[in-house]
Write a protein that holds these residues in place. Structure first.
Motif, PDB file in Angstrom:
ATOM      1  N   VAL A  13      46.158   9.367  53.098  1.00 20.84           N
ATOM      2  CA  VAL A  13      45.909   9.591  51.719  1.00 20.84           C
ATOM      3  C   VAL A  13      44.386   9.953  51.693  1.00 20.84           C
ATOM      4  O   VAL A  13      43.475   9.087  51.812  1.00 20.84           O
ATOM      5  CB  VAL A  13      46.302   8.537  50.729  1.00 20.84           C
ATOM      6  N   ASN A  14      43.943  11.248  51.619  1.00 21.61           N
ATOM      7  CA  ASN A  14      42.401  11.616  51.513  1.00 21.61           C
ATOM      8  C   ASN A  14      41.923  11.583  49.996  1.00 21.61           C
ATOM      9  O   ASN A  14      40.656  11.462  50.113  1.00 21.61           O
ATOM     10  CB  ASN A  14      42.422  13.078  51.962  1.00 21.61           C
ATOM     11  N   GLY A  15      42.551  11.788  49.182  1.00 20.87           N
ATOM     12  CA  GLY A  15      42.100  11.873  47.819  1.00 20.87           C
ATOM     13  C   GLY A  15      43.131  12.297  46.732  1.00 20.87           C
ATOM     14  O   GLY A  15      44.397  12.297  47.210  1.00 20.87           O
ATOM     15  N   TYR A  16      42.691  12.959  45.867  1.00 18.97           N
ATOM     16  CA  TYR A  16      43.695  13.274  44.715  1.00 18.97           C
ATOM     17  C   TYR A  16      43.216  14.256  43.945  1.00 18.97           C
ATOM     18  O   TYR A  16      42.043  14.765  44.155  1.00 18.97           O
ATOM     19  CB  TYR A  16      43.657  12.098  43.716  1.00 18.97           C
ATOM     20  N   HIS A  17      44.016  15.210  43.422  1.00 23.16           N
ATOM     21  CA  HIS A  17      43.674  16.442  42.874  1.00 23.16           C
ATOM     22  C   HIS A  17      43.887  16.148  41.353  1.00 23.16           C
ATOM     23  O   HIS A  17      44.715  15.590  41.073  1.00 23.16           O
ATOM     24  CB  HIS A  17      44.095  17.636  43.310  1.00 23.16           C
ATOM     25  N   THR A  18      43.095  16.995  40.529  1.00 28.43           N
ATOM     26  CA  THR A  18      43.277  16.781  39.020  1.00 28.43           C
ATOM     27  C   THR A  18      43.079  18.180  38.467  1.00 28.43           C
ATOM     28  O   THR A  18      42.474  18.931  39.181  1.00 28.43           O
ATOM     29  CB  THR A  18      42.287  15.842  38.406  1.00 28.43           C
ATOM     30  N   SER A  19      43.544  18.209  37.117  1.00 31.34           N
ATOM     31  CA  SER A  19      43.053  19.466  36.200  1.00 31.34           C
ATOM     32  C   SER A  19      42.412  18.739  35.121  1.00 31.34           C
ATOM     33  O   SER A  19      43.561  18.244  34.335  1.00 31.34           O
ATOM     34  CB  SER A  19      43.983  20.308  36.287  1.00 31.34           C
ATOM     35  N   VAL A  20      41.235  18.845  34.788  1.00 30.58           N
ATOM     36  CA  VAL A  20      40.792  18.214  33.622  1.00 30.58           C
ATOM     37  C   VAL A  20      40.105  19.408  32.859  1.00 30.58           C
ATOM     38  O   VAL A  20      39.022  20.129  33.702  1.00 30.58           O
ATOM     39  CB  VAL A  20      39.690  17.109  34.087  1.00 30.58           C
ATOM     40  N   PHE A  21      40.017  19.623  31.662  1.00 29.38           N
ATOM     41  CA  PHE A  21      39.472  20.655  30.859  1.00 29.38           C
ATOM     42  C   PHE A  21      39.487  21.963  31.872  1.00 29.38           C
ATOM     43  O   PHE A  21      38.952  22.982  31.569  1.00 29.38           O
ATOM     44  CB  PHE A  21      37.860  20.316  30.835  1.00 29.38           C
ATOM     45  N   GLY A  22      40.830  22.092  32.326  1.00 29.16           N
ATOM     46  CA  GLY A  22      40.831  23.445  33.020  1.00 29.16           C
ATOM     47  C   GLY A  22      40.097  23.868  34.231  1.00 29.16           C
ATOM     48  O   GLY A  22      40.348  24.932  34.674  1.00 29.16           O
ATOM     49  N   VAL A  23      39.597  22.450  34.820  1.00 30.18           N
ATOM     50  CA  VAL A  23      39.090  22.636  36.090  1.00 30.18           C
ATOM     51  C   VAL A  23      39.885  22.072  37.143  1.00 30.18           C
ATOM     52  O   VAL A  23      40.035  20.706  36.927  1.00 30.18           O
ATOM     53  CB  VAL A  23      37.383  22.194  36.019  1.00 30.18           C
ATOM     54  N   PHE A  24      40.085  22.727  38.124  1.00 24.59           N
ATOM     55  CA  PHE A  24      40.727  22.108  39.079  1.00 24.59           C
ATOM     56  C   PHE A  24      39.783  21.394  40.070  1.00 24.59           C
ATOM     57  O   PHE A  24      38.870  22.050  40.567  1.00 24.59           O
ATOM     58  CB  PHE A  24      41.734  23.006  40.040  1.00 24.59           C
ATOM     59  N   SER A  25      40.156  20.248  40.490  1.00 22.22           N
ATOM     60  CA  SER A  25      39.329  19.375  41.472  1.00 22.22           C
ATOM     61  C   SER A  25      39.912  18.852  42.431  1.00 22.22           C
ATOM     62  O   SER A  25      41.140  18.369  42.109  1.00 22.22           O
ATOM     63  CB  SER A  25      38.621  18.104  40.549  1.00 22.22           C
ATOM     64  N   ASP A  26      39.436  19.023  43.577  1.00 15.81           N
ATOM     65  CA  ASP A  26      39.806  18.062  44.828  1.00 15.81           C
ATOM     66  C   ASP A  26      38.982  16.990  45.051  1.00 15.81           C
ATOM     67  O   ASP A  26      37.856  17.287  45.578  1.00 15.81           O
ATOM     68  CB  ASP A  26      40.162  18.843  45.743  1.00 15.81           C
ATOM     69  N   CYS A  27      39.299  15.521  44.665  1.00 15.02           N
ATOM     70  CA  CYS A  27      38.425  14.635  44.947  1.00 15.02           C
ATOM     71  C   CYS A  27      38.747  13.737  46.176  1.00 15.02           C
ATOM     72  O   CYS A  27      39.840  13.388  46.391  1.00 15.02           O
ATOM     73  CB  CYS A  27      38.486  13.533  43.738  1.00 15.02           C
ATOM     74  N   LEU A  28      37.941  13.996  47.053  1.00 16.91           N
ATOM     75  CA  LEU A  28      38.176  13.110  48.478  1.00 16.91           C
ATOM     76  C   LEU A  28      37.272  11.940  48.412  1.00 16.91           C
ATOM     77  O   LEU A  28      36.435  11.641  47.632  1.00 16.91           O
ATOM     78  CB  LEU A  28      37.243  14.031  49.564  1.00 16.91           C
ATOM     79  N   LEU A  29      38.381  10.799  48.726  1.00 17.06           N
ATOM     80  CA  LEU A  29      37.720   9.414  48.771  1.00 17.06           C
ATOM     81  C   LEU A  29      36.534   9.243  49.519  1.00 17.06           C
ATOM     82  O   LEU A  29      35.715   8.380  49.061  1.00 17.06           O
ATOM     83  CB  LEU A  29      39.093   8.638  49.180  1.00 17.06           C
ATOM     84  N   ASP A  30      36.584  10.030  50.487  1.00 19.17           N
ATOM     85  CA  ASP A  30      35.191   9.722  51.334  1.00 19.17           C
ATOM     86  C   ASP A  30      33.899  10.213  50.522  1.00 19.17           C
ATOM     87  O   ASP A  30      32.856   9.412  50.746  1.00 19.17           O
ATOM     88  CB  ASP A  30      35.050  10.758  52.569  1.00 19.17           C
ATOM     89  N   ASN A  31      33.925  10.803  49.443  1.00 17.90           N
ATOM     90  CA  ASN A  31      33.033  11.330  48.546  1.00 17.90           C
ATOM     91  C   ASN A  31      32.840  10.438  47.495  1.00 17.90           C
ATOM     92  O   ASN A  31      31.917  10.669  46.651  1.00 17.90           O
ATOM     93  CB  ASN A  31      32.921  12.706  48.174  1.00 17.90           C
ATOM     94  N   LEU A  32      33.700   9.343  47.348  1.00 16.32           N
ATOM     95  CA  LEU A  32      33.590   8.818  46.058  1.00 16.32           C
ATOM     96  C   LEU A  32      32.951   7.450  46.381  1.00 16.32           C
ATOM     97  O   LEU A  32      33.288   6.660  47.330  1.00 16.32           O
ATOM     98  CB  LEU A  32      35.025   8.450  45.312  1.00 16.32           C
ATOM     99  N   PRO A  33      31.876   7.093  45.574  1.00 14.31           N
ATOM    100  CA  PRO A  33      31.183   5.872  45.905  1.00 14.31           C
ATOM    101  C   PRO A  33      31.857   4.856  45.201  1.00 14.31           C
ATOM    102  O   PRO A  33      32.558   4.865  44.118  1.00 14.31           O
ATOM    103  CB  PRO A  33      29.804   6.035  45.202  1.00 14.31           C
TER     104      PRO A  33
END
Lengths: 128, 1143
Positions: free
Chosen positions: B650-670
Motif C-alpha cells: 500500500v503506497n498511499g491513497y488517492h482523494t478528490s477534494v474540492f474537485g482536485v484529484f490527489s495521489d498522496c504517497l505515504l513516503d511523502n507524508l511526514p
C-alpha cells in the motif's frame, strides 16, 4: 501615535517571521514587503562583517535603508536571529540611541521566550 | 533626452553608435538575421595601430537622444546601416531615395552610412559603390562582415580626423561652446568674450576630446583630457558638464580596471571573442589586472595609471557626478543612466551596500510621465540590478511590481502572460518553489505572508491568461503549502474559488508544462485531510487464513537454514516496508484503516478516497466521506479486493477534494505511523457461514487463545439431558469447500463433567462434500450434559437413617435385610426451602466448536480457515443424589445400592433404574431408592504396577481407577429421569456420588468362597434339604482371584438355629454332629488357584439350621479386608427321612 512595526525573523535558511506586530494594523502587507526586502540589507551587512570577531561585533546594524515615509532599522543576534523595526521617518524623537535601546529590550524579551521550556524554537511567537 | 537606456554600462562610453535599420518592407526575421551578423562585428582592430574600436549597434534609436551627442559622444549616431529588400531594378531609385531620407534623420551626426540591398540583381548591382552593397538574397551574403569592417574603418578615419582636429585646436582659435539641447536658450545673449565663458568652452571641448579619444581607443589620452576638463569646469561651476567630465573619467578608469566589462552578459560575450583576448594582452601588460580589478603589481602601474582613478575613487567620482546631474531636472535620464552604470561597477566590486544606495537614488529620480511599458522596463532593470548585487528579495519585489505593471488597470490590453512570466521569475526571491515536496518537511521556508500574496497573484494572472488548469494548480499549491498561515475566512475563500475553478477544469496529477519549459509538479492535498496513521487490517477472525502445520515447517526451512537468526530478526528494513505477519486473501474484501483529521474550519467532503497499491492487481473500492469541521482523529476504512496473489504494498491513497484529484504517497507524508505496508495475498479460499437450530446467544465467549467466535448459540438443559444441535454449513464464497475438520474445546472446565459433552459424526457431513458455492450442508452435534449429581454441599437434610449400619461385616440375619425399596417421603421443611434455592443454581458449560475448512486454490497452497461456534449451555439441576449407601444383599455376589434422590426441578419427575420400577418425585421431594446390583469385579482394571511408583502418580492412578469404576457402575445402573410435563428426559449418573467405602462394598471380593452342601452350591436364600440321619458332605472351596497368595486360614463351622425373634441357639451339640472336624484348615492358596476342603455334617433332628462359618482370629487374616471373608451363610433344612414302606 506613530506607526511602528516590529518583526523578529528566524535565522537562515528558513528566514521566516517568528513575530510580527505593527501598530496600525491596516495595510500590514506593505510592511511585510518592507521588512522582507530589508533582509537583503541585513544579509549583506552580516556578510560584510563576517570577518570581524564575534564578540567585538555590534549587534545593532543601524539604519538599513530609508524609504520615503519610513526608516528601517536592523539588529542581529549572534545566532543570526534578526530584528527589524520600521518607524515613521517623520518622527524625530526616535534617535539612534532610542532605537538601540528598543532593540536591546526586544532582544531581552526574545531571550526570555527562548528560556521558556514550553516554547519550541522555530514556532511562531505569540504575545499577549 | 527622455528615453533612458537602462542597459548602459561604463564601457559604452568607448563605443561608436551605429544604427541599423530596415527601409521599405523587410521581413522581420531576415532583418534580425542580418542584424545579428552585423552586431557580431562589435570590435575592430584598426589597421596600423594597436587601437581597438568598439561598436554599439542599435536597431532603434530616438533622434532626440542623438541631440545629446555633443554631451557624451557615445550617444551620437555616427554610422547608419540600412537594410532593404529590393527585387526589381525598377524599385531601386525609390529605395535609394528612402535611404537618403533615413540618413537625414541622423544627418547632423553621421560620419558615414551604408545601404545593404538584398534581392536586387543585374546591372545596377554590378556597378561598384562604396556606400551600397548588393546581395542576391539573405542567405547569400558572406561578405557582410567584411563590409562592416570596411565601414567601421571609414568611421574610424572620420573619428580620428575629428579627434586630431579638436585636440590640436589652438587656444587662440575661437572654441565653440558645446551644449546640450535644453541649455541652448540659456546662453542666448551671454558674453562670449568673458574669461568665464572661454573657460567653459575650453572645459567642454576638453571633455569632448576626451570622449573622442576614448572612442578612438586612446584611453590614456582620454584620461588626461578628462582631468583637464574637470579642472576647467570645476573652476567655472559648470556642473552639468563637470558631471559629464567626471563620468568620463570614471568610464575610462572602469574600462582600464575591468577589461571584462561591467555589463554582465554583454561583457562576457565580448570576452569570448578570440580577437579580444589577444588585444587585451596587448593593451594591458600581462598580470596587471586580475578579475576583481585589483592590480596585482601596483608599482609598475603607477607611471601609466597615475591619471587613472582607483576603484574607490571611481565610486566617489560617480557619486559626485550624479550629484551634479541631480541639479538639472532635464538631465534625469543622464543621472539615471549614471546610477545604473555605477551600480554595475559596484556589482563587479562586490560592494552591494553602496550599490543599493545608488539604486535607491535611481528609484527616486523622477523622469517625466513614463509610459506603462517604460515603467515595466524600469522596474525590470531595477530588479535585475538588485539581483546582480545579491539583493534577491529586493529584486523580486521590483520584478513583482513590474509584473503588476504589465496588468495595470490603466493598460487597455493587460499583458497577463508577461505578468505571469515575470511573477514566476520572482519565485526564488521569495524562497518559493512550486514543488510541494519542498514544503512537506520541516519548518516553513520563507515569508509566508508575502508568499501567499504572490501565489494569489499567480492564481489571478493564470486565470486571466485563460489557463484554468494552471490556475487550479497554483491555487492547490497555495492551499496545500500555506494552510497553516491562512485564516479561517481565507481558507473558506480559497476553497470556494478553487471549487468554482475545478468545476470547469478539475485538478489532476499531471505535470503542467509551461511554454518556456517550466514544469509544474502536481500538488496532492496531503493536508486535506491530514492522515496520521495508516494501518492494514487483518481479515475478520472467521476469514483469516491459517497455514497448515506441516507445510509451515517446510516454509520456514526454505526461508533460512537457521531456525532462529537474530540477524534476520533485526534486519533494518525501512519501516514502511516491514512485512506484516498476517495475510490477505484473493477475492476477499481487505481493509486499511486511516486515522485522519480535517484541519479546515468547515465540513470537508472527501470523495473517491481509495488506496494506491502495487504488486497485486487490486480493485479499490473508493469511499466518500465527510469530515466535520476541525475534527479530531477520525477513523476511515478504505477497502479493496485483491484480484491476484502475491505481495501487495500500500503506497498511499488517492482523494478528490474540492474537485482536485490527489495521489498522496505515504513516503511523502511526514509523521505518518504505519504498521507496515506490505502484506501477502494468498490464493482464494472458500467462505463458510454457519447457522444453527439453537437461538443465538447474548453471551460472548472470550477464549483465552484470542480467537474470536463468529457465532454464539445458547441452550438450556437439565442435568443429564441430551440435545441435538443441527448446524447448517453454507458456502457463501466462490470457491468449492473441499475439506472440513471439526474440533471442540470446552472452555469452562470448573465443573466436573461425566461422559462426552459433545459428540458428532463428521462422515455424514463429509459425504456432501465438496460443497459448491451457495450450497448448504448440515452437521449434527449431540450435546450431552452430565454434571455431578452429588450434593456435596450437604445442604439437604439427610434422610433419617434407619439404623442399618453400612458395615463390611456380613449381617448375621439375612432376613433382616429384606430389601424392598423403601419409600419414605420426607418433605422439606419450609424453613429450609431457601436452601433449596441455593442448591438449584444453574451451572454453565461453554464450549467452542472449531470448523477448519479449506478448498479451492488456497487449499492447494496449504491454507485453511477457521470458523468458531461458541456454545453456551445452561445446565439446570435435575435430580440429586443426596446420599448413597449400600446394603449387602442376600447373595454375597450382590449388593443393594441405596440412593437418596432429590428432585430439584419445579416439576414432577419420574426416575427409573434398570430392573426397577419408576419412582415419582414431586418438586423438591427427596426419596430413597434401592437398586440391587451385582457386585463388580474391578480386578480387570489396571492395578498400580508396584509400590515403588511415585505418590502423585499413584494418587492419580487411583483416581482414574475410581472414575473407571464409577463409569462401570453407572452403566449397570442405567438411571433415567423424566419430566413428563416438559416431555424432557435424561440420565442421571452416580459417578460423582460414589465414595470409597461404597465402592468397596460394591466390589466383588477377590477371595471367592463357595460352600457346597450335599453337592449343592449354597447361597443366600437357597435352602438345602437334607435327611436326618444321613451324613451331608460339606465342601468349602476357596478360589483366590487376588494377586497374592493368601492363607493359611482356619475356619470353624458353627451351626445355629434362628428363632426369628433375635435369639440364636448355638447349643446344638445334640442335634448336629460333625463327621470329622468342625474346623477346616486351608493352606495358603496361590493366585488364581483354588483349594477345596471337605467335611460332613450329620443332622440328628429335623429343623432349620444355619451354618455360621467363622474364621479363627489368627494373624494372617488380619491383613486382608474383612469384606474378603464374606462367606455365604448356609441354610439347611433337615427333614425326616422318607419312610419306605416296604410292604
Amino acid at each position: 501615535e506613530w506607526p511602528v512595526l516590529v518583526s523578529v525573523v528566524c535565522s537562515p535558511p528558513q528566514n521566516y517571521p517568528l513575530y510580527i506586530r505593527s501598530v496600525p494594523t491596516e495595510n500590514e502587507l506593505k510592511f511585510h514587503y518592507t521588512v522582507h526586502t530589508s533582509l537583503d540589507v541585513v544579509d549583506e551587512k552580516i556578510s560584510a562583517m563576517g570577518k570581524a570577531l564575534v564578540d567585538q561585533r555590534e549587534l545593532y546594524l543601524g539604519l538599513l535603508y530609508p524609504t520615503e515615509d519610513y526608516k528601517v532599522y536592523g539588529y542581529v543576534t549572534n545566532s543570526k536571529v534578526k530584528f527589524v523595526m520600521v518607524v515613521d521617518s517623520s518622527n524625530t524623537a526616535l534617535r539612534d540611541n532610542e532605537i538601540r535601546s528598543m532593540f536591546r529590550k526586544l532582544h531581552n524579551s526574545y531571550t526570555d521566550i527562548m528560556c521558556n521550556p514550553f516554547y519550541n524554537p522555530g514556532d511562531r511567537i505569540h504575545s499577549r | 533626452m527622455s528615453v533612458p537606456d537602462y542597459m548602459q554600462c561604463a564601457e559604452d562610453h568607448q563605443t561608436l553608435l551605429v544604427v541599423v535599420q530596415p527601409i521599405g518592407i523587410v521581413p522581420e526575421e531576415s532583418f534580425f538575421r542580418i542584424y545579428k551578423r552585423i552586431s557580431a562585428v562589435s570590435q575592430v582592430n584598426v589597421r596600423d595601430s594597436q587601437r581597438v574600436l568598439y561598436i554599439r549597434y542599435r536597431h532603434h534609436y530616438p533622434p532626440e537622444n542623438n541631440e545629446w551627442g555633443d554631451f557624451q559622444t557615445h550617444r551620437k549616431v555616427v554610422g547608419l546601416i540600412t537594410i532593404t529588400d529590393c527585387s526589381s531594378a525598377k524599385d531601386w531609385p525609390q529605395t535609394f531615395e528612402k535611404f537618403h531620407l533615413q540618413k537625414e534623420m541622423y544627418g547632423s551626426t553621421l560620419y558615414d552610412s551604408r545601404l545593404f540591398v538584398f534581392g536586387l540583381q543585374g546591372e545596377i548591382a554590378e556597378q561598384p559603390r562604396t556606400d551600397v552593397a548588393f546581395y542576391p538574397s539573405y542567405d547569400d551574403c558572406e561578405t557582410v562582415e567584411k563590409r562592416i569592417e570596411d565601414f567601421i574603418e571609414s568611421l574610424f578615419i572620420v573619428l580620428e580626423s575629428k579627434r586630431l582636429d579638436r585636440a590640436t585646436d589652438k587656444s587662440g582659435d575661437k572654441i565653440p561652446l558645446l551644449c546640450v539641447p535644453f541649455e541652448k536658450k540659456d546662453f542666448v545673449g551671454l558674453d562670449t568674450d568673458s574669461r568665464h565663458y572661454k573657460k567653459r568652452c575650453q572645459g567642454r571641448m576638453r571633455k569632448h576630446v576626451g570622449d573622442l579619444c576614448l572612442q578612438a581607443g586612446m584611453l590614456q589620452d582620454s584620461l588626461v583630457h578628462y582631468h583637464m576638463a574637470v579642472e576647467l569646469l570645476r573652476s567655472v561651476n559648470d556642473f552639468l558638464w563637470l558631471g559629464a567630465a567626471l563620468e568620463g573619467l570614471c568610464s575610462a578608469s572602469v574600462i582600464y580596471h575591468y577589461p571584462g566589462g561591467t555589463g554582465g552578459k554583454v561583457g562576457s560575450r565580448r570576452a569570448q571573442g578570440g580577437s579580444f583576448s589577444a588585444e587585451a594582452g596587448n593593451r594591458h601588460r600581462p598580470g596587471a589586472l586580475t578579475s576583481n580589478g585589483i592590480n596585482a603589481d601596483t608599482s609598475a602601474e603607477i607611471g601609466r595609471a597615475k591619471n587613472c582613478l582607483s576603484p574607490e575613487d571611481i565610486i566617489d567620482k560617480y557619486k559626485e557626478a550624479i550629484s551634479y546631474y541631480g541639479k538639472y531636472k532635464n538631465a534625469g535620464v543622464i543621472e539615471l543612466e549614471a546610477c545604473v552604470k555605477a551600480v554595475r561597477v559596484l556589482a563587479i566590486q562586490k560592494r552591494s551596500m553602496e550599490a543599493s544606495e545608488f539604486l535607491q537614488n535611481a528609484v527616486y529620480i523622477n523622469l517625466r510621465q513614463l509610459s506603462e511599458e517604460e515603467k515595466i522596463q524600469r522596474y525590470s532593470i531595477l530588479s535585475e540590478l538588485y539581483e546582480r548585487i545579491g539583493f534577491h528579495r529586493k529584486s523580486a519585489f521590483f520584478k513583482r511590481i513590474a509584473a503588476m505593471q504589465c496588468a495595470a488597470p490603466s493598460i487597455p490590453e493587460p499583458g497577463w502572460r508577461a505578468c505571469y512570466k515575470l511573477l514566476l521569475e520572482t519565485l526564488p526571491g521569495y524562497s518559493l518553489s512550486l514543488d510541494p515536496k519542498d514544503f512537506s518537511k520541516g519548518t516553513h521556508r520563507g515569508w509566508a505572508a508575502v508568499q501567499m500574496r504572490l501565489l494569489h497573484e499567480l492564481v489571478y494572472a493564470s486565470r486571466r491568461m485563460g489557463n484554468p488548469a494552471l490556475c487550479v494548480r497554483h491555487l492547490s499549491f497555495l492551499l496545500q503549502t500555506m494552510l497553516d498561515f491562512l485564516s479561517d475566512q481565507e481558507k473558506k475563500d480559497v476553497t470556494q474559488s478553487l471549487e468554482s475553478y475545478t468545476a470547469k477544469c478539475p485538478g489532476t496529477m499531471e505535470f503542467i508544462t509551461l511554454p518556456d519549459g517550466l514544469k509544474l509538479p502536481p500538488v496532492p492535498f496531503t493536508k486535506l485531510p491530514i492522515v496520521r496513521s495508516v494501518k492494514l487490517l487483518n481479515l475478520p477472525t472467521s476469514l483469516r487464513p491459517h497455514k497448515m502445520k506441516s507445510l509451515l515447517g517446510q516454509n520456514v526451512s526454505t526461508k533460512s537454514p537457521f531456525i532462529y537468526s537474530p540477524i534476520i530478526a533485526h534486519s533494518r528494513g525501512e519501516e514502511r516496508n516491514k512485512k506484516i505477519d498476517f495475510q490477505w486473501v484473493q477475492g476477499d474484501v481487505c481493509e486499511v484503516q486511516l486515522m485522519v483529521y480535517n484541519p479546515m474550519p468547515f465540513e470537508l467532503r472527501v470523495e473517491n478516497m481509495g488506496l494506491l497499491t502495487t504488486g497485486v492487481e487490486f480493485e479499490s473500492l473508493p469511499a466518500a466521506l465527510s469530515l466535520p469541521a476541525e475534527s479530531g482523529l477520525y477513523p476511515v476504512t478504505l477497502v479493496g479486493v485483491p484480484q491476484t496473489t502475491g505481495q501487495i504494498t500500500v503506497n498511499g491513497y488517492h482523494t478528490s477534494v474540492f474537485g482536485v484529484f490527489s495521489d498522496c504517497l505515504l513516503d511523502n507524508l511526514p509523521g505518518v505511523k504505519t504498521n507496515g505496508c506490505t502484506v501477502e495475498v494468498i490464493p482464494a479460499l472458500p467462505r463458510l457461514q454457519i447457522s444453527t437450530s439453537l437461538p443465538r446467544s447474548a453471551h460472548i465467549l472470550q477464549p483465552s487463545s484470542g480467537d474470536e467466535i463468529s457465532t454464539n448459540v445458547s441452550v438450556q438443559l437439565y442435568n443429564g439431558e441430551t440435545q441435538q444441535l443441527i448446524i447448517k454449513l453454507e458456502n457463501i464464497g466462490t470457491e468449492p469447500l473441499e475439506k472440513l475438520e471439526v474440533t471442540a474445546k470446552t472452555v469452562n472446565t470448573k465443573e466436573k463433567l461425566y461422559g462426552d459433552f459433545l459428540s458428532w459424526k463428521l462422515e455424514d457431513t463429509l459425504s456432501q462434500f465438496p460443497l459448491k458455492p451457495g450450497k448448504i450442508a448440515t452437521f449434527t452435534v449431540n450435546i450431552k450434559v452430565k454434571l455431578d449429581f452429588s450434593c456435596q454441599e450437604n445442604l439437604l437434610q439427610d434422610l433419617s437413617d434407619d439404623g442399618i449400619s453400612v458395615s463390611g461385616l456380613p449381617l448375621s440375619s439375612p432376613f433382616r435385610q429384606v430389601v424392598k425399596p423403601r419409600v419414605e417421603t420426607k418433605p422439606i421443611n419450609p424453613q429450609e426451602s431457601s436452601k433449596v434455592g441455593d442448591f438449584s443454581h444453574v451451572k454453565t458449560l461453554e464450549a467452542i466448536l472449531n470448523f477448519k475448512y479449506s478448498g479451492g486454490p488456497g487449499h492447494v497452497e496449504g491454507y485453511y480457515r477457521n470458523l468458531s461456534l461458541g456454545l453456551h449451555v445452561e445446565v439446570e439441576p435435575s435430580v440429586f443424589f443426596t446420599r448413597v449407601s449400600t446394603l449387602p444383599a442376600t447373595s454375597t455376589r450382590q449388593c443393594h445400592l441405596l440412593l437418596d434422590v432429590f428432585n430439584s426441578t419445579e416439576h414432577e419427575l419420574t426416575i427409573s433404574a434398570r430392573n426397577n420400577e419408576d419412582l415419582i418425585l414431586h418438586a423438591g421431594e427427596c426419596q430413597r431408592m434401592a437398586i440391587q446390583v451385582d457386585k463388580f469385579n474391578f480386578e480387570s482394571f489396571p492395578e498400580s504396577p508396584t509400590d515403588g511408583t511415585q505418590f502423585a502418580n499413584a494418587k492419580q492412578l487411583e483416581e482414574e481407577r475410581q472414575q473407571a469404576k464409577g463409569l462401570e457402575i453407572n452403566s449397570k445402573l442405567d438411571i433415567c429421569w423424566k419430566i413428563p410435563s416438559l416431555k424432557r428426559e435424561g440420565e442421571a449418573s452416580v459417578e460423582g456420588v460414589l465414595n470409597q467405602l461404597v465402592l468397596e462394598h460394591l466390589q466383588l471380593a477377590p477371595l471367592q468362597w463357595d460352600i457346597l452342601v450335599d453337592g449343592k452350591l449354597c447361597d443366600c436364600d437357597i435352602v438345602v434339604d437334607c435327611k436326618v440321619g444321613d451324613p451331608i458332605p460339606l465342601e468349602v472351596k476357596l478360589t483366590n482371584w487376588s494377586k497374592h497368595s493368601v492363607g493359611p486360614f482356619a475356619l470353624t463351622v458353627t451351626p445355629y438355629q434362628d428363632y426369628q425373634n433375635g435369639v440364636h441357639n448355638y447349643e446344638l451339640q445334640d442335634a448336629i454332629t460333625f463327621v470329622g472336624s468342625n474346623t477346616f484348615y486351608i493352606d495358603s492358596v496361590k493366585p488364581t488357584k483354588d483349594s477345596v476342603y471337605f467335611g460332613a455334617l450329620l443332622f440328628l433332628y429335623t429343623g432349620d439350621f444355619y451354618l455360621n462359618i467363622k474364621f479363627h482370629e489368627d494373624n494372617c487374616s488380619r491383613e486382608l479386608p474383612l469384606s474378603w471373608f464374606c462367606l455365604p451363610s448356609v441354610h439347611i433344612r433337615a427333614m425326616e427321612p422318607m419312610v419306605q414302606t416296604k410292604l
